[in-house]
Design a protein around this motif. Sequence first.
Motif, PDB file in Angstrom:
ATOM      1  N   HIS A  64      58.646 109.297 -17.046  1.00 45.95           N
ATOM      2  CA  HIS A  64      57.623 108.256 -17.147  1.00 45.95           C
ATOM      3  C   HIS A  64      56.591 108.519 -16.063  1.00 45.95           C
ATOM      4  N   PHE A  65      55.414 107.883 -16.181  1.00 46.59           N
ATOM      5  CA  PHE A  65      54.409 108.012 -15.142  1.00 46.59           C
ATOM      6  C   PHE A  65      54.930 107.373 -13.855  1.00 46.59           C
ATOM      7  N   ASP A  66      54.549 107.939 -12.717  1.00 40.94           N
ATOM      8  CA  ASP A  66      55.122 107.528 -11.438  1.00 40.94           C
ATOM      9  C   ASP A  66      54.863 106.067 -11.098  1.00 40.94           C
ATOM     10  N   TYR A  67      53.742 105.520 -11.534  1.00 40.58           N
ATOM     11  CA  TYR A  67      53.320 104.204 -11.072  1.00 40.58           C
ATOM     12  C   TYR A  67      53.848 103.049 -11.916  1.00 40.58           C
ATOM     13  N   VAL A  68      54.412 103.312 -13.077  1.00 41.36           N
ATOM     14  CA  VAL A  68      54.859 102.218 -13.935  1.00 41.36           C
ATOM     15  C   VAL A  68      56.218 101.693 -13.477  1.00 41.36           C
ATOM     16  N   ASN A  69      56.542 100.490 -13.918  1.00 42.62           N
ATOM     17  CA  ASN A  69      57.885  99.946 -13.760  1.00 42.62           C
ATOM     18  C   ASN A  69      58.647 100.258 -15.045  1.00 42.62           C
ATOM     19  N   PRO A  70      59.549 101.233 -15.027  1.00 47.26           N
ATOM     20  CA  PRO A  70      60.229 101.614 -16.275  1.00 47.26           C
ATOM     21  C   PRO A  70      61.098 100.502 -16.843  1.00 47.26           C
ATOM     22  N   ASP A  71      61.427  99.511 -15.999  1.00 45.65           N
ATOM     23  CA  ASP A  71      62.262  98.397 -16.452  1.00 45.65           C
ATOM     24  C   ASP A  71      61.444  97.139 -16.726  1.00 45.65           C
ATOM     25  N   ALA A  72      60.134  97.284 -16.832  1.00 43.90           N
ATOM     26  CA  ALA A  72      59.289  96.119 -17.080  1.00 43.90           C
ATOM     27  C   ALA A  72      59.710  95.430 -18.374  1.00 43.90           C
ATOM     28  N   PRO A  73      59.896  94.112 -18.339  1.00 41.20           N
ATOM     29  CA  PRO A  73      60.308  93.404 -19.559  1.00 41.20           C
ATOM     30  C   PRO A  73      59.172  93.320 -20.567  1.00 41.20           C
ATOM     31  N   LYS A  74      59.527  93.255 -21.836  1.00 43.59           N
ATOM     32  CA  LYS A  74      58.552  93.055 -22.904  1.00 43.59           C
ATOM     33  C   LYS A  74      58.518  91.570 -23.252  1.00 43.59           C
ATOM     34  N   GLY A  75      57.323  91.065 -23.540  1.00 47.98           N
ATOM     35  CA  GLY A  75      57.236  89.680 -23.975  1.00 47.98           C
ATOM     36  C   GLY A  75      56.004  88.984 -23.461  1.00 47.98           C
ATOM     37  N   TYR A 607      44.453  85.150 -11.948  1.00 47.45           N
ATOM     38  CA  TYR A 607      45.370  85.014 -13.080  1.00 47.45           C
ATOM     39  C   TYR A 607      46.389  83.914 -12.786  1.00 47.45           C
ATOM     40  N   TYR A 608      46.831  83.289 -13.856  1.00 44.29           N
ATOM     41  CA  TYR A 608      47.908  82.312 -13.717  1.00 44.29           C
ATOM     42  C   TYR A 608      49.186  83.051 -13.352  1.00 44.29           C
ATOM     43  N   ASP A 609      49.931  82.483 -12.429  1.00 45.31           N
ATOM     44  CA  ASP A 609      51.038  83.185 -11.782  1.00 45.31           C
ATOM     45  C   ASP A 609      52.243  83.335 -12.713  1.00 45.31           C
ATOM     46  N   GLN A 610      52.003  84.136 -13.764  1.00 45.12           N
ATOM     47  CA  GLN A 610      53.087  84.461 -14.687  1.00 45.12           C
ATOM     48  C   GLN A 610      53.097  85.963 -15.001  1.00 45.12           C
ATOM     49  N   TYR A 611      52.312  86.702 -14.240  1.00 39.19           N
ATOM     50  CA  TYR A 611      52.207  88.144 -14.452  1.00 39.19           C
ATOM     51  C   TYR A 611      52.587  88.885 -13.175  1.00 39.19           C
ATOM     52  N   GLU A 612      53.085  90.101 -13.362  1.00 35.62           N
ATOM     53  CA  GLU A 612      53.446  90.954 -12.236  1.00 35.62           C
ATOM     54  C   GLU A 612      52.946  92.370 -12.512  1.00 35.62           C
ATOM     55  N   TYR A 613      52.823  93.134 -11.450  1.00 35.06           N
ATOM     56  CA  TYR A 613      52.346  94.506 -11.585  1.00 35.06           C
ATOM     57  C   TYR A 613      53.033  95.375 -10.546  1.00 35.06           C
ATOM     58  N   PRO A 614      53.037  96.701 -10.713  1.00 32.43           N
ATOM     59  CA  PRO A 614      53.721  97.580  -9.757  1.00 32.43           C
ATOM     60  C   PRO A 614      53.157  97.423  -8.348  1.00 32.43           C
ATOM     61  N   GLN A 615      54.017  97.570  -7.370  1.00 37.54           N
ATOM     62  CA  GLN A 615      53.596  97.425  -5.980  1.00 37.54           C
ATOM     63  C   GLN A 615      52.577  98.480  -5.601  1.00 37.54           C
ATOM     64  N   ASP A 616      52.785  99.696  -6.059  1.00 38.88           N
ATOM     65  CA  ASP A 616      51.863 100.795  -5.767  1.00 38.88           C
ATOM     66  C   ASP A 616      51.008 101.075  -7.006  1.00 38.88           C
ATOM     67  N   LEU A 617      49.857 100.435  -7.058  1.00 43.68           N
ATOM     68  CA  LEU A 617      48.973 100.633  -8.199  1.00 43.68           C
ATOM     69  C   LEU A 617      48.370 102.033  -8.176  1.00 43.68           C
ATOM     70  N   PRO A 618      48.149 102.635  -9.327  1.00 39.48           N
ATOM     71  CA  PRO A 618      47.487 103.937  -9.358  1.00 39.48           C
ATOM     72  C   PRO A 618      46.023 103.780  -8.965  1.00 39.48           C
ATOM     73  N   PRO A 619      45.387 104.836  -8.518  1.00 35.98           N
ATOM     74  CA  PRO A 619      44.021 104.700  -8.002  1.00 35.98           C
ATOM     75  C   PRO A 619      42.961 104.453  -9.063  1.00 35.98           C
ATOM     76  N   TYR A 620      43.240 104.782 -10.319  1.00 40.34           N
ATOM     77  CA  TYR A 620      42.164 104.822 -11.294  1.00 40.34           C
ATOM     78  C   TYR A 620      42.242 103.755 -12.381  1.00 40.34           C
ATOM     79  N   ALA A 621      43.076 102.723 -12.192  1.00 39.32           N
ATOM     80  CA  ALA A 621      43.128 101.650 -13.176  1.00 39.32           C
ATOM     81  C   ALA A 621      43.826 100.436 -12.589  1.00 39.32           C
ATOM     82  N   VAL A 622      43.238  99.259 -12.820  1.00 39.47           N
ATOM     83  CA  VAL A 622      43.952  98.017 -12.524  1.00 39.47           C
ATOM     84  C   VAL A 622      45.095  97.860 -13.517  1.00 39.47           C
ATOM     85  N   GLY A 623      44.834  98.227 -14.775  1.00 42.41           N
ATOM     86  CA  GLY A 623      45.900  98.381 -15.753  1.00 42.41           C
ATOM     87  C   GLY A 623      46.512  97.114 -16.296  1.00 42.41           C
TER      88      GLY A 623
END
Length: 645
Positions: A64-75, A607-623
Amino acid sequence: MAHSRVATIKEAPPKTLNKFLVAGAVMLGLLASASGLKAEGDGVIRSHGYSFYGDLKYPADFEHFDYVNPDAPKGGEIALWAPGTFDSMNPYSRKGRAGRYSWMMFESLLGEMPATGGAAPADTYGEAYGLLAESLEYDEGKTWVIFHMRKNAKFSDGTPVTAHDVLFSHNLLLEQGLPSYAQAVKKRIPRAEVIDDHTIKFYFTEGISRRSLIDQVGGVPVWSKKWYEETGARLDEPRMETSPGSGPYVIDSYDVNRRIVYKRNPEYWAKDLPINVGRHNFDSIRIEYFGDASAAFEAFKAGEYTFRAETNSKQWATGYDFPAVEKGDVKTVSLPDGTPPTPSGFVFNLGRETLQDRRVREAISMAYNFEWVNESLQFGLFKQRHSFVQGAPHEAMGLPEGAERALFESLGDLVPDAVLNAPAIMAHESSSAREIDRRNLRKAMGLLDEAGWIVGDDGLRRNQKGETLKIVIPYSSSDSATMGAILEVFVQNLGRMGIDAKADKIDPAQFTLKRRERSYDMIFGSYASFLGTGTGLLQRYGSEEAAISLFNPAGLASPLVDKIINISLEAQSSEEEATALMALDRVLRYERFMIPVWFNDASWVAYYDQYEYPQDLPPYAVGVLDFWWYNEEKAARLKAEGALR
């Protein structure tokens, strides 16, 4: 010039990047040197991706790409806003106003599809990895490429994606796509053929640059041949009905001019591919439409949508003090942004005879006072942009030296003396004490006098023909109040120079039409930055398609610009490429076809506090639509407390 500034393009600090102009990714297995992989014994290079110089970050067996959370939940759902209206769900037509993200259902062999889908990672550039294509092969000279497609790829209606669909899509763009695109591609890609249901070969014209060939055909969105043939639909017509795509999202519903909802396709064929692990995590993406920015912000405060990318400095500085923020239900975050500041500003229509004199354009630029605007209207939160590649190692500075100077000297009389023997043009400085800087006003008046525009008894400037120097700047009624105020001050300052100037506020559909038809004297618009070369530079800055290209709002047509772009396309090393791009930046600034304005080196999001993102964001996208995810427990709390509907 210090050698370190023209070392290699890949040494660039992640402050300026244009992933739209830099090409794809490359080669099987381990990577050789930066000069590219060596071909195998048969002279053919085989790979899981492509990049021009042959260097890839991710090997063929990456998980997987280094910056993603491979265990990120779907929904869950994420809801955003869009301005104005829409009357089409076909983003490829010149007519109509397409719905936001209506391109997101479609994928390509290699190419990146912005924000969602695609196979280009956000932690590197100039690379793309196989999506519809499992692998590719090409000869050392890049005279052809063969893509081997994944046999399990399918459209959302369950039909397979085949090489026949790829060939059909390629030809459809040539027949019914943008004329500037078709003209450029036909010259470079004379032939394509289907070898079998899952293998397609493209041939490239001899004697031209090898740039933007493999990545061009690898990036074409793929549509269903069967659907187009059965429906008789055209690519160049606005319509609400859409062809099935192969991407992670499909259209769930829409209410014209009010709302679009996309849902994640549970049967998405590529959900388990390494390139997609940890991505496309939201079950639904909702877009709410509003007539103006003020109404949109009030709706966000009321919880009608849940994520907002903020671009209005006044709003960011003073607007986020409502109860949901104070309670912690809404988060406001400034995230690092490694993408380039988009070259935005007031663009001159060079097709207007009155604006073809550089002295006139320089004089008009003096009416924009960045310092006053930034302090008085933008809370001092922005920086002044000077370059088309602000902050990149190939940003032109000072006098041309070393390899850059040698490049210019090789072009002889094509290079103006002011390019060769004067420092790179910088945005003018102004006093922040008042709306108009009197020194700049005097300089502007002198330039206009010199150009033959003389002030008459009525205070207006006219030429020898008696024509008034008149400027009309259209802008959309959905723009922010801050933009309206900036335009008002700009127009007032033009009036002080004796120019008959007007800011024309019109509805979004009219504005879109005027922009497409280039029916304006000036417009607030943008170009594309460039960290690498590619034939897309010719579409944006070149002469051949200048009269028709939607990507060249000024209609810039400069033989010198053309020559430098072609030199960059023929570069044999990253050092040569960087030198040519530095020269290009210098010449674009010399042409003064755009008044540079502000830029922000961070991304402001709320954003309303129901979203999360990787601690180390990649340099070229908020994503946010790519690798953020939904926290069900947090969302339940917000709903229980009445913060969200």
